[in-house]
Design a protein around this motif. Structure first.
Motif, short mmCIF file in Angstrom:
data_model
loop_
_atom_site.label_atom_id
_atom_site.label_comp_id
_atom_site.label_asym_id
_atom_site.label_seq_id
_atom_site.Cartn_x
_atom_site.Cartn_y
_atom_site.Cartn_z
N PHE A 1 0.84 -1.20 0.00
CA PHE A 1 0.00 0.00 0.00
C PHE A 1 0.87 1.25 0.00
O PHE A 1 0.63 2.19 -0.76
CB PHE A 1 -0.92 0.02 1.22
CG PHE A 1 -1.39 1.39 1.62
CD1 PHE A 1 -2.42 2.02 0.94
CD2 PHE A 1 -0.77 2.08 2.66
CE1 PHE A 1 -2.84 3.29 1.29
CE2 PHE A 1 -1.19 3.34 3.02
CZ PHE A 1 -2.23 3.95 2.33
N PHE A 2 1.88 1.26 0.86
CA PHE A 2 2.66 2.48 1.05
C PHE A 2 3.43 2.85 -0.22
O PHE A 2 3.62 4.04 -0.51
CB PHE A 2 3.63 2.34 2.23
CG PHE A 2 4.25 3.64 2.62
CD1 PHE A 2 3.50 4.61 3.29
CD2 PHE A 2 5.56 3.94 2.30
CE1 PHE A 2 4.06 5.83 3.64
CE2 PHE A 2 6.13 5.16 2.64
CZ PHE A 2 5.38 6.10 3.31
N LYS A 3 3.85 1.86 -0.98
CA LYS A 3 4.53 2.14 -2.24
C LYS A 3 3.61 2.92 -3.18
O LYS A 3 4.02 3.90 -3.81
CB LYS A 3 4.96 0.83 -2.89
CG LYS A 3 5.71 1.00 -4.21
CD LYS A 3 6.12 -0.35 -4.78
CE LYS A 3 6.84 -0.18 -6.13
NZ LYS A 3 7.22 -1.51 -6.70
N LEU A 4 2.34 2.51 -3.25
CA LEU A 4 1.36 3.21 -4.10
C LEU A 4 1.01 4.58 -3.50
O LEU A 4 0.86 5.57 -4.23
CB LEU A 4 0.10 2.36 -4.24
CG LEU A 4 0.29 1.04 -5.00
CD1 LEU A 4 -0.90 0.12 -4.78
CD2 LEU A 4 0.51 1.29 -6.48
N PHE A 5 0.88 4.63 -2.18
CA PHE A 5 0.59 5.90 -1.51
C PHE A 5 1.71 6.91 -1.76
O PHE A 5 1.44 8.10 -2.00
CB PHE A 5 0.41 5.65 -0.01
CG PHE A 5 0.20 6.91 0.80
CD1 PHE A 5 -1.01 7.57 0.78
CD2 PHE A 5 1.22 7.43 1.57
CE1 PHE A 5 -1.21 8.73 1.51
CE2 PHE A 5 1.03 8.59 2.31
CZ PHE A 5 -0.18 9.23 2.28
N HIS A 6 2.95 6.45 -1.70
CA HIS A 6 4.08 7.34 -1.94
C HIS A 6 4.08 7.88 -3.36
O HIS A 6 4.49 9.02 -3.60
CB HIS A 6 5.39 6.62 -1.65
CG HIS A 6 6.60 7.50 -1.68
ND1 HIS A 6 6.74 8.62 -0.89
CD2 HIS A 6 7.72 7.45 -2.45
CE1 HIS A 6 7.89 9.22 -1.15
NE2 HIS A 6 8.50 8.53 -2.10
N MET A 7 3.59 7.09 -4.31
CA MET A 7 3.46 7.59 -5.68
C MET A 7 2.49 8.76 -5.73
O MET A 7 2.70 9.74 -6.47
CB MET A 7 2.96 6.47 -6.60
CG MET A 7 3.97 5.39 -6.87
SD MET A 7 3.30 4.10 -7.97
CE MET A 7 4.67 2.95 -8.03
N ALA A 8 1.40 8.67 -4.94
CA ALA A 8 0.44 9.78 -4.88
C ALA A 8 1.09 11.01 -4.24
O ALA A 8 0.84 12.14 -4.69
CB ALA A 8 -0.79 9.36 -4.08
#
Length: 410
Positions: free
Chosen positions: A199-206
């Motif tokens: 999740f955090f990998k995708l959140f960091h992209m945001a």
């Protein structure tokens, strides 16, 4: 009436019966290191007002108290408001409080997705009463803030609506995108805490896309631990091998239809209908073959399982809250975010929850707003906008509070 500390059981019973935010729950209270459950009981001993107040250190020797989206009471009952907040001030003085912050879950305006007011709530008497008690209203700001809760929320009303009706009321493109995710085989599953990094990998992209920095991975792990089964991370993903197999089946079907069309043309070479059908089938075959080739290329470079989008959710008796999310822009074509929302809307319906809370927007409804795209996304689901009353600050020790503000220590 009596102002008292109430038990977790009394607090839980009260919040089950009165509309409240997920932060005003027993499970959140039990996750806090320093929190107070305060309430008012009537002459029959029944709780008629309640709120959770957390405390933290302020100016080394004092405390700062905060009731997030609370306290919970009938704010139209001005005598109750007077009694609760006068009593609260007395209680806070006894507990070495420097100041207290409130942001009650009280509507100021109900708006459509374009910001037009549908219904206003007259809170002038309440604001005046609280100001007289020293609880200073901080105004009605627009935008995001690092020091206060968002005042503007995007909410979808689920009450008395079937899934079919909810889909019908969505924007055509949103409805079409949801259907396409189902056709492509996009799936959603809950991530265990030990996979929060996905999740955090995708959140960091945001974060990188929108130029902000919010929380670290440990924060989201702790949030899941604190709210236990009421919090979850949901991941939208696609298995490209399954998707490719489905495309191949469709391609085989098209080739079969093309053969039939060509046979029909041999029998009726001047048939305009069969010529048109053959042309359309050949175009579809070309398009489908391109998708298969692209899918094989992606499998070779990125693997067969793609993490598309993920979000962390919390729910209570009244709402499912869509708190934070992220997606991989490389895979936008698979529209994972749409699948996420639809699956969690269905989750809310299955649990008898009447509100799906898309959470914060800026309140700037111009096409130059920094969250314009986010607003349009939420609007597509037929969400309306709720504008809340905002913050109240009570300096319990006014001189020290003013000094702390001046030196930038609060």
């Amino acid at each position: 009436m009596l102002f008292v500390k109430i038990t977790p059981e009394e607090f839980e019973k009260f919040t089950h019966k009165h509309f409240s935010h997920y932060t005003q729950t027993r499970i959140n209270y039990e996750a806090q290191q320093q929190a107070h459950l305060l309430g008012v009981k009537n002459d029959d001993g029944n709780v008629i007002a309640a709120g959770m107040f957390t405390e933290a250190r302020a100016l080394k020797f004092f405390k700062y108290f905060y009731s997030q989206r609370g306290p919970i009471l009938d704010y139209s009952d001005i005598s109750l408001v007077n009694f609760f907040f006068k009593s609260l001030t007395h209680y806070l003085k006894q507990h070495n409080c420097l100041y207290v912050l409130l942001d009650p879950y009280i509507l100021e305006n109900l708006r459509n997705a374009d910001g037009e007011i549908l219904q206003s709530y007259d809170n002038r008497m309440l604001i005046r009463t609280l100001n007289q008690l020293g609880y200073q209203h901080q105004g009605l700001p627009v935008g995001y803030s690092k020091t206060s809760q968002i005042r503007w929320l995007s909410v979808l009303d689920l009450k008395d609506k079937s899934e079919q009706q909810l889909l019908k009321e969505m924007d055509y493109q949103t409805r079409r995108n949801i259907k396409k995710t189902e056709e492509m085989g996009v799936k959603v599953r809950q991530l265990p805490i030990d996979e929060t990094s996905r999740f955090f990998k995708l959140f960091h992209m945001a974060e990188e896309k929108h130029g902000f920095s919010f929380r670290n991975q440990q924060y989201f792990e702790q949030l899941q631990k604190d709210y236990q089964e009421y919090a979850s991370i949901q991941l939208a993903y696609i298995d490209l091998n399954e998707y490719k197999d489905d495309l191949i089946k469709k391609l085989d079907s098209l080739h079969s239809q093309l053969k039939d069309a060509e046979v029909a043309l041999e029998e009726s070479p001047n048939s305009k209908k069969q010529k048109t059908k053959r042309t359309q089938l050949m175009q579809q075959i070309t398009s489908l073959q391109r998708k298969i080739n692209d899918t094989e290329t992606t499998i070779a470079s990125d693997g067969s399982i793609l993490d598309l989008a993920a979000a962390i959710y919390i729910y209570n008796d009244y709402e499912v809250y869509y708190l934070s999310s992220g997606s991989n822009p490389t895979y936008n074509a698979y529209m994972g975010a749409y699948k996420l929302q639809w699956e969690m809307i269905k989750f809310a319906k299955a649990h008898g929850i009447e509100r799906y809370n898309f959470y914060g927007i800026t309140g700037d409804f111009s096409d130059t707003a920094i969250d314009y795209g986010v607003q349009q996304f939420k609007k597509g689901f037929n969400a309306h906008v709720e504008e809340y009353i905002g913050d109240f600050v009570k300096p319990v020790r006014p001189v020290l509070y003013k000094l702390g503000k001046l030196i930038g220590k609060l």
